[in-house]
Design an enzyme around this catalytic site. Sequence first.
Site, mmCIF file in Angstrom:
data_model
loop_
_atom_site.group_PDB
_atom_site.id
_atom_site.type_symbol
_atom_site.label_atom_id
_atom_site.label_comp_id
_atom_site.label_asym_id
_atom_site.label_seq_id
_atom_site.Cartn_x
_atom_site.Cartn_y
_atom_site.Cartn_z
ATOM 1 N N GLY A 152 0.821 -1.221 0.000
ATOM 2 C CA GLY A 152 0.000 0.000 0.000
ATOM 3 C C GLY A 152 0.847 1.260 0.000
ATOM 4 O O GLY A 152 0.353 2.353 -0.294
ATOM 5 N N HIS A 183 -30.005 19.266 -9.705
ATOM 6 C CA HIS A 183 -30.230 20.358 -8.751
ATOM 7 C C HIS A 183 -30.765 19.783 -7.450
ATOM 8 O O HIS A 183 -31.595 18.880 -7.497
ATOM 9 C CB HIS A 183 -31.247 21.331 -9.343
ATOM 10 C CG HIS A 183 -31.626 22.431 -8.394
ATOM 11 N ND1 HIS A 183 -30.795 23.504 -8.147
ATOM 12 C CD2 HIS A 183 -32.734 22.609 -7.639
ATOM 13 C CE1 HIS A 183 -31.380 24.300 -7.272
ATOM 14 N NE2 HIS A 183 -32.562 23.787 -6.944
HETATM 15 P P1 FAD Z 1 5.006 4.928 -2.386
HETATM 16 O O1 FAD Z 1 3.557 4.967 -2.065
HETATM 17 O O2 FAD Z 1 5.907 5.821 -1.633
HETATM 18 O O3 FAD Z 1 5.452 3.411 -2.209
HETATM 19 C C1 FAD Z 1 6.779 3.022 -2.352
HETATM 20 C C2 FAD Z 1 6.974 1.669 -1.689
HETATM 21 O O4 FAD Z 1 8.289 1.213 -1.977
HETATM 22 C C3 FAD Z 1 6.857 1.710 -0.170
HETATM 23 O O5 FAD Z 1 5.914 0.754 0.265
HETATM 24 C C4 FAD Z 1 8.272 1.371 0.328
HETATM 25 O O6 FAD Z 1 8.257 0.602 1.524
HETATM 26 C C5 FAD Z 1 8.812 0.553 -0.840
HETATM 27 N N1 FAD Z 1 10.274 0.595 -0.930
HETATM 28 C C6 FAD Z 1 11.082 1.683 -1.040
HETATM 29 N N2 FAD Z 1 12.375 1.300 -1.135
HETATM 30 C C7 FAD Z 1 12.384 -0.064 -1.067
HETATM 31 C C8 FAD Z 1 13.412 -1.039 -1.102
HETATM 32 N N3 FAD Z 1 14.710 -0.720 -1.258
HETATM 33 N N4 FAD Z 1 13.062 -2.337 -0.976
HETATM 34 C C9 FAD Z 1 11.764 -2.707 -0.847
HETATM 35 N N5 FAD Z 1 10.760 -1.823 -0.825
HETATM 36 C C10 FAD Z 1 11.053 -0.525 -0.939
HETATM 37 N N6 FAD Z 1 -1.384 11.767 -3.115
HETATM 38 C C11 FAD Z 1 -2.602 11.904 -3.651
HETATM 39 O O7 FAD Z 1 -2.778 11.650 -4.847
HETATM 40 N N7 FAD Z 1 -3.665 12.319 -2.893
HETATM 41 C C12 FAD Z 1 -3.533 12.599 -1.586
HETATM 42 O O8 FAD Z 1 -4.512 12.966 -0.927
HETATM 43 C C13 FAD Z 1 -2.255 12.458 -0.994
HETATM 44 N N8 FAD Z 1 -2.079 12.709 0.313
HETATM 45 C C14 FAD Z 1 -0.853 12.508 0.872
HETATM 46 C C15 FAD Z 1 -0.706 12.772 2.226
HETATM 47 C C16 FAD Z 1 0.522 12.582 2.834
HETATM 48 C C17 FAD Z 1 0.679 12.860 4.311
HETATM 49 C C18 FAD Z 1 1.622 12.111 2.062
HETATM 50 C C19 FAD Z 1 2.954 11.860 2.707
HETATM 51 C C20 FAD Z 1 1.479 11.854 0.706
HETATM 52 C C21 FAD Z 1 0.242 12.061 0.105
HETATM 53 N N9 FAD Z 1 0.043 11.841 -1.251
HETATM 54 C C22 FAD Z 1 -1.181 12.029 -1.809
HETATM 55 C C23 FAD Z 1 1.141 11.387 -2.127
HETATM 56 C C24 FAD Z 1 1.040 9.861 -2.371
HETATM 57 O O9 FAD Z 1 1.086 9.184 -1.140
HETATM 58 C C25 FAD Z 1 2.182 9.418 -3.272
HETATM 59 O O10 FAD Z 1 2.149 10.166 -4.476
HETATM 60 C C26 FAD Z 1 2.065 7.940 -3.619
HETATM 61 O O11 FAD Z 1 2.034 7.127 -2.469
HETATM 62 C C27 FAD Z 1 3.236 7.522 -4.507
HETATM 63 O O12 FAD Z 1 3.121 6.186 -4.835
HETATM 64 P P2 FAD Z 1 4.394 5.313 -5.229
HETATM 65 O O13 FAD Z 1 3.855 3.960 -5.590
HETATM 66 O O14 FAD Z 1 5.214 6.021 -6.212
HETATM 67 O O15 FAD Z 1 5.295 5.212 -3.915
#
Ligand code: FAD
Length: 465
Positions: A40, A444
């Site tokens: 997630g 509406h």
């Molecule tokens: P991530 O969700 O960051 O997932 C990356 C995964 O990679 C993680 O589970 C991590 O454990 C894993 N990982 C990293 N390095 C390694 C490794 N070397 N080995 C194994 N696993 C690894 N976006 C929205 O669109 N709407 C919102 O309302 C919103 N609210 C947010 C609120 C907060 C407080 C924050 C912090 C962010 C918010 N975002 C929001 C941004 C959103 O969370 C990110 O854009 C999104 O999660 C990015 O997805 P991703 O799959 O690129 O990476």
Amino acid sequence: MGDLSCKLLIIGAGPGGYVCAIRAGQLGVDTIIVDKDNVGGTCLNVGCIPSKALIHAAGNFHRIVEAAEGRSPLGLSAANPRIDLKSTIAWKDGIVSRLTSGVGSLLKKNGVKLVHGHARVLDGKTIEVDRNGEKQRISAETIVIATGSVPVELPFLPFGGRVLSSTDALSLDAVPDNLVVVGGGYIGLEIGTAFRKLGASVTVVEAASRVLPQYDADLTKPLTARLKSLGINVLTEMQARGLTQDGRSLLAVSKSGEEHVLTADSVLVTVGRRPAATGWGLESLKLTTSGHFVEIDDKCRTSMRGVYAIGDITGEPMLAHRAMAQGEMVAEIVAGKKRAWDKVAIPAICFTDPEIVSVGLSAEQAKAADIAVTTGTFPFRGNGRAMTLERDDGFVRIVARADNHVVLGIQAVGEGVAELATAFGLAVEMGARLEDVAATIHAHPSLGEAFQEAALAGLGHAIHI
Ligand code: FAD
Ligand code: NAD
């Protein structure tokens, strides 16, 4: 643990990685996904979902406090409102585990193998996964990097103790009396407003001349007014410098050099996020980068054959729905389908109070691209539904080409406008013209009527203003 091999290996099970894995599984691609934490990613565990849960709880509490203080125009009354933040956080955690276990089931259902552990890149086809010291090699024909982003830490305000990251702030067990937020962007304002509504005294320290500097001033004006009426102290053109010697206050300095000492039980630092691109061997691939982010083309290919990158690690906009759309596309490409990034727009919602939505181009962005535009704006003070929700601040604005009226962008600010992002996105993505939006019957009473009226305003004949 024996070594493994597969066709598709995804590193990171956030919204980018897990969507990529599910779609690849649906298409029969032999897929392994690796994550060091819970599936997630940031979004489900410590980002989008937990923050929106907290915002919802805070909004409810704030309404009860207003009623208890005799400030409810609805004639509501209440007595002795209290919040048990531990229960609120437990409720939030329940939502997180429902969603993350759902993702786990979907991966399983689609035949994706989930490997828990910290991935380390060995070469462009092989990684080593470390789980509590036990090592396992995984090799693959194609690798997708989906490791996301992490909060930026200020060297003079390292996380720990009373200096909180967004992750820390979403799991507090008590509301701080005085919270100072460094950075008036998405996260600082969403979480800062929630804590204000939960009863904290909140000060926002923002380096730029206004909060949410990436949005135009017309959009942020109603937000600035609301922050003020909620009693949030916003200090712009102000830089944090560090904690005072006794550790109980934050020292900030204005543009003119004036020092401010701000009492702080907690300091939330939200000055942006950086890609999770270091510390796990990725550098050894020497991928072409754009700033700190991994550079990709319109198929999310990196500079190395067989290595793709999706989500936050590829840069702005760092949004969950962009990561998911990239993940879905890459899975289809790996399965042999012809796909390329062809989206017209990526909607952005800021879940502040009032909410802000932006899809496509603003008038300024269109002008900068040398496109002549016409705009139509409709204020919520002319919308009956907004009045029944006690909030008629804000507006909807449509930007369309002057020559053929094709809608280029839509922006809105107001209570509840987040849900209008869907209609806005459809209109822009489907190439609607002002006439199409104006001719569509909008139910509406609804906030969506302001969208239709904005289109009518663009054509010069809004009805209700
Ligand atoms: P991530 O969700 O960051 O997932 C990356 C995964 O990679 C993680 O589970 C991590 O454990 C894993 N990982 C990293 N390095 C390694 C490794 N070397 N080995 C194994 N696993 C690894 N976006 C929205 O669109 N709407 C919102 O309302 C919103 N609210 C947010 C609120 C907060 C407080 C924050 C912090 C962010 C918010 N975002 C929001 C941004 C959103 O969370 C990110 O854009 C999104 O999660 C990015 O997805 P991703 O799959 O690129 O990476
Ligand atoms: P941000 O880029 O939105 O805001 C950071 C703010 O901090 C900016 O306004 C910047 O001017 C200010 N700043 C930077 N250095 C400073 C300093 N030293 N002192 C004072 N102010 C300083 O970053 P964020 O709020 O950390 O969010 C990170 C990313 O997470 C966002 O860009 C967004 O992509 C994503 N996000 C999205 C949502 C959403 O979609 N609703 C919600 C939260 C986060």
